[in-house]
Structures are given as structure tokens and as C-alpha cells.
Design an enzyme around this catalytic site. Structure first.
Site, mmCIF file in Angstrom:
data_model
loop_
_atom_site.group_PDB
_atom_site.id
_atom_site.type_symbol
_atom_site.label_atom_id
_atom_site.label_comp_id
_atom_site.label_asym_id
_atom_site.label_seq_id
_atom_site.Cartn_x
_atom_site.Cartn_y
_atom_site.Cartn_z
ATOM 1 C CD GLU A 1 9.857 6.488 4.958
ATOM 2 O OE1 GLU A 1 8.885 6.415 5.752
ATOM 3 O OE2 GLU A 1 10.827 7.217 5.177
ATOM 4 N N PRO A 2 6.751 2.551 1.285
ATOM 5 C CG PRO A 2 6.621 1.362 -0.737
ATOM 6 C CD PRO A 2 7.395 2.461 -0.046
ATOM 7 N N GLY A 3 4.766 0.108 2.976
ATOM 8 C CA GLY A 3 4.802 -1.139 3.731
ATOM 9 C C GLY A 3 3.568 -1.956 3.443
ATOM 10 N NE ARG A 4 -2.076 -0.310 6.208
ATOM 11 C CZ ARG A 4 -2.365 -0.795 7.417
ATOM 12 N NH1 ARG A 4 -2.931 -1.974 7.531
ATOM 13 N NH2 ARG A 4 -2.098 -0.093 8.494
ATOM 14 C CG HIS B 1 4.199 7.561 7.461
ATOM 15 N ND1 HIS B 1 2.843 7.345 7.413
ATOM 16 C CD2 HIS B 1 4.770 6.370 7.183
ATOM 17 C CE1 HIS B 1 2.611 6.070 7.114
ATOM 18 N NE2 HIS B 1 3.761 5.452 6.972
ATOM 19 C CB SER C 1 -0.791 3.161 8.348
ATOM 20 O OG SER C 1 -0.254 2.135 7.561
ATOM 21 C CE LYS D 1 5.575 0.610 11.397
ATOM 22 N NZ LYS D 1 5.748 1.962 10.986
HETATM 23 C C1 PLP Z 1 5.331 2.079 9.499
HETATM 24 C C2 PLP Z 1 6.095 3.021 8.662
HETATM 25 C C3 PLP Z 1 6.032 2.951 7.249
HETATM 26 C C4 PLP Z 1 5.104 2.021 6.502
HETATM 27 O O1 PLP Z 1 3.831 2.573 6.471
HETATM 28 P P1 PLP Z 1 2.624 1.899 5.664
HETATM 29 O O2 PLP Z 1 1.466 2.754 5.986
HETATM 30 O O3 PLP Z 1 2.510 0.494 6.120
HETATM 31 O O4 PLP Z 1 2.972 1.970 4.216
HETATM 32 C C5 PLP Z 1 6.830 3.805 6.528
HETATM 33 N N1 PLP Z 1 7.645 4.697 7.135
HETATM 34 C C6 PLP Z 1 7.736 4.789 8.470
HETATM 35 C C7 PLP Z 1 8.654 5.786 9.063
HETATM 36 C C8 PLP Z 1 6.949 3.973 9.279
HETATM 37 O O5 PLP Z 1 7.019 4.091 10.602
#
Ligand code: PLP
Length: 387
Positions: free
Chosen positions: A258-261, A183, A186, A55
Site C-alpha cells: 500500500e505505497p503512498g508517500r 503497516h 511511514s 490518503k
Molecule cells: C497512510 C497509509 C498508507 C500509506 O503509507 P505511506 O507510508 O505513505 O506509504 C498505507 N496504508 C495505510 C493503511 C495507511 O493508513
């Protein structure tokens, strides 16, 4: 080779060369920094399988770089399923984590070979009755986190007290529950919420086991922070208490995240160009070719402020206004930012712009989104080479 491989792609001479070749606005992603961010998190949480959440920066070259590092992936939409399919990621490395799905979303993911989904309410569990032989589920639990900049437990997740009931419903439908997920929100300021949620889930998993249902997965979500204008806790001390809490999970439970940022934010810079300027009152207003409707959309949606600087930064810095290109008056990036006097054509760089920036940009007023350049030791991974 577009750049000398020894150049840092975020240094001024490299950015000038890229903007000369590819125009403006750009989002320049450094593959080496992506790898470094992924490795640091993987080293800080060695027992945890990392599913990069697409995402914040859903770009094919980013997926390919992380795929080659051994990452797994967290998907939430058909577009994201299609993106990893085109990047030839094995479906066993993917999970689908949107808590609310249409039947067509489930079918698309299953057809791609993805078999792990997330639910947080009885209706969603019932959607899987007809896929009981193909799919396994994680139950998303909500732990409110008023400290997070984006509190994701407001919109999704069941109350911890509802987990037992959902498991009971799934069992009555012969649908397999594989584990729990959460979660905490963020850009978490510290690991306390992760630790608290892991401990609460460990208790839920132990109680579930005592009633005869063995859960095998705990998904600890995202929320790992990145530095913007203020430094955050580095990822190693952030993860140390999380790792300790995970060590106390019941045997047979493996953790995933589930790391993103934290992976993509520091790995990209936004490059824009002054298209005009005006003296209004006692200040210079500079109009860039990127703004709140473009890569700086994260200023609004993600509540982020980016370290912004002029690329040729000599001379006295004066309080200035930095605006985006559209005709909308809301499109102002910074109302009061210290900048040297800029000329038309000068370049402006925003740092730490990899997450929730280009991803949420629009083409309002027909101003194009930034061109993404993923630079890997001098080569551009995706995109035409004009030289
Ligand atoms: C957006 C999202 C993430 C990523 O979160 P970050 O805070 O960017 O690490 C992970 N899991 C789910 C379900 C999300 O919606």
C-alpha cells in the site's frame, strides 16, 4: 498545451508560466514523475501488487495517471471510494483498509464492488457476520516501530499473539479471513522493520495453515521512503531485502503493498508568492500565501521539512523567517532559512511536497488551499485552461 512539452514542469520558467496563468498558491504535480516513481517501485517489487494509498494525495488526476499505469488502490473512507469510482477504477483493483469502520462505510464499499477489508479486533470481525457472503478480511497485525517518523502501529493492529483468536472468531461466524496485513510506519529509515514483519507474518501464516486455515494474502503496507532535505536509501536497495524476505513466504501466499508517500512526494512542488514582508529585529520576515494551515501542514502533522527555495534566487542569502498567511502566530513555516532578499510578488517553491501536504491543508482564515495542477507533458490534466 499550457507548457512546451519539452519543459520540465518543475523548472523555474515552467513554474513562472503556471503561476502567471493559474495564480498562487499551486501544487504542481508532474505526471511523468508519478509514472516514474510507480514504475521504479513496481520494478523493485515485481511480484507485489501495488495498491496506491490515496490518503497522501487524494486527487482524481493522480488516480487516473496511476490507474493507466496499472496500479491498484488502497482506500479508507467513503470519499476515497467515491473518488476512485469517479475515476472509473475497477473495484477488483481496490481494497478497503481502515481497521475501524461504521456499518455505512462497509455498505458503501460493498455497493461499489469492493470486497476486501481490514480488521484488527473482535468487534470489527463481528461487523462482517452479516456480510459473510460478500466480504473477505485481512487481519492487521501491529509491529511497533520507534524508528519510523510516524509509528502507525501505535493506533492500529492486533498483537501477533491475538491473530489465532481472531481467526477462530471469524470461523465461528463463517466470515472469511483472506490474509494478514501490517503497516510498519511511514517514511521508514531502512527496510529492517518490513523484513522483520514479513518474517513474523510468514511464521503466523505457516502456523495457521498447520491448523487448517490457508491464508492467501500478505499485505506489507506502506512506509517506503521519499527524499526531503536529507537523501534516503533509493527505492531499489530499500526493496531488495523485502523482496528476498517475500520469496520465503509459504507457497500460495501472494504479497500486496500500500505505497503512498514514495510515489507522490517527489512528484509535486508547492508554489507560493510573497504577499508582504517586514524587517523584525535583525531579520526579514516573508509572508507567503501558503503556510502551516495550507500545503505546509505536513510540517506539523507529517513532521516533514521540505527543501524550500526562492525561484529567483540571486544574491547573498541571509537568515530569514518564512511565515504563512493566517493571523495565527503558530503559522510560521521556517524560523531560520537562508534566502536572498525577496520582494513582494516573488515566488517561493517547496520541493518534494506531494505527500501529506495539500491533503491535510485547511482553509483556516479563508485562505484557499493550493490549486492542484497535474501537468502531463505540457497539458493540464484537470482544471480549467485560462489561456
Ligand atoms: C497512510 C497509509 C498508507 C500509506 O503509507 P505511506 O507510508 O505513505 O506509504 C498505507 N496504508 C495505510 C493503511 C495507511 O493508513
Amino acid at each position: 498545451m499550457v507548457l512546451d512539452p519539452s519543459w520540465d514542469p518543475f523548472a523555474a520558467e515552467a513554474i513562472h508560466r503556471l503561476a502567471d496563468l493559474y495564480g498562487s498558491p499551486l501544487l504542481v504535480v508532474d505526471a511523468e514523475r508519478l509514472r516514474d516513481r510507480y514504475r521504479r517501485l513496481a520494478d523493485a517489487l515485481p511480484e507485489v501488487r501495488l495498491h496506491f494509498a490515496l490518503k497522501p494525495l487524494p486527487h482524481r488526476a493522480v488516480v487516473e495517471v496511476l490507474r493507466d499505469e496499472g496500479a491498484s488502490f488502497d482506500l479508507a473512507t467513503n470519499g476515497e471510494v467515491e473518488l476512485v469510482r469517479r475515476a472509473q477504477v475497477a473495484p477488483e483493483r481496490c481494497i478497503h483498509t481502515h481497521p475501524i469502520k461504521r456499518d455505512a462505510d462497509i455498505r458503501t464499499a460493498l455497493a461499489a464492488g469492493i470486497d476486501t477489508f481490514v480488521v484488527d479486533n473482535p468487534d470489527e470481525v463481528r461487523k462482517f457476520a452479516k456480510y459473510r457472503r460478500q466480504a473477505g478480511l485481512l487481519i492487521r497485525v501491529a509491529f511497533r516501530n520507534p524508528g519510523a517518523v510516524c509509528d502507525l502501529s501505535r493506533k492500529f493492529g492486533c498483537d501477533p499473539a491475538e491473530v489465532e483468536e481472531l481467526i477462530g472468531l471469524a470461523e465461528s461466524l463463517d466470515v472469511r479471513i483472506r490474509g494478514l496485513s501490517f503497516h510498519v510506519g511511514s517514511q521508514a529509515p531502512d527496510p529492517a522493520m518490513h523484513v522483520e514483519a514479513i518474517e513474523a507474518c510468514a511464521g503466523l501464516i505457516a502456523r495457521t495453515a498447520a491448523r487448517g486455515t490457508a491464508l492467501e494474502i500478505l499485505d506489507i503496507g506502506g512506509g517506503f521512503p521519499a527524499d526531503y532535505c536529507e537523501p534516503m536509501l533509493p527505492i531499489e536497495p530499500f526493496c531488495a531485502p523485502i523482496r528476498a524476505a517475500l520469496a520465503a513466504l509459504p507457497p500460495g501466499v501472494r504479497a500486496i503493498a500500500e505505497p503512498g508517500r514514495t510515489i507522490v512526494a517527489p512528484a509535486a512542488v508547492g508554489v507560493s508568492t510573497v504577499m508582504g514582508r517586514a524587517r523584525r529585529g535583525d531579520r526579514w520576515w516573508y509572508y507567503l500565501d501558503d503556510g502551516l494551515y495550507g500545503s505546509y501542514s505536513g510540517r506539523l502533522y507529517d513532521h516533514a521539512s521540505y527543501p524550500i527555495e526562492a525561484l529567483n534566487g540571486g544574491g547573498e542569502r541571509l537568515p530569514s523567517v518564512l511565515a504563512g498567511p493566517t493571523c495565527d502566530s503558530i503559522d510560521v513555516i521556517e524560523e531560520d532559512i537562508a534566502l536572498p532578499v525577496l520582494a513582494i510578488g516573488d515566488r517561493v517553491v517547496g520541493r518534494s511536497m506531494g505527500a501529506y501536504t495539500w491533503a491535510s491543508a485547511s482553509e483556516f482564515n479563508f485562505f484557499p488551499k493550493a490549486t492542484v495542477l497535474v501537468v502531463d507533458r505540457g497539458r493540464i490534466l484537470v482544471g480549467e485552461d485560462p489561456s
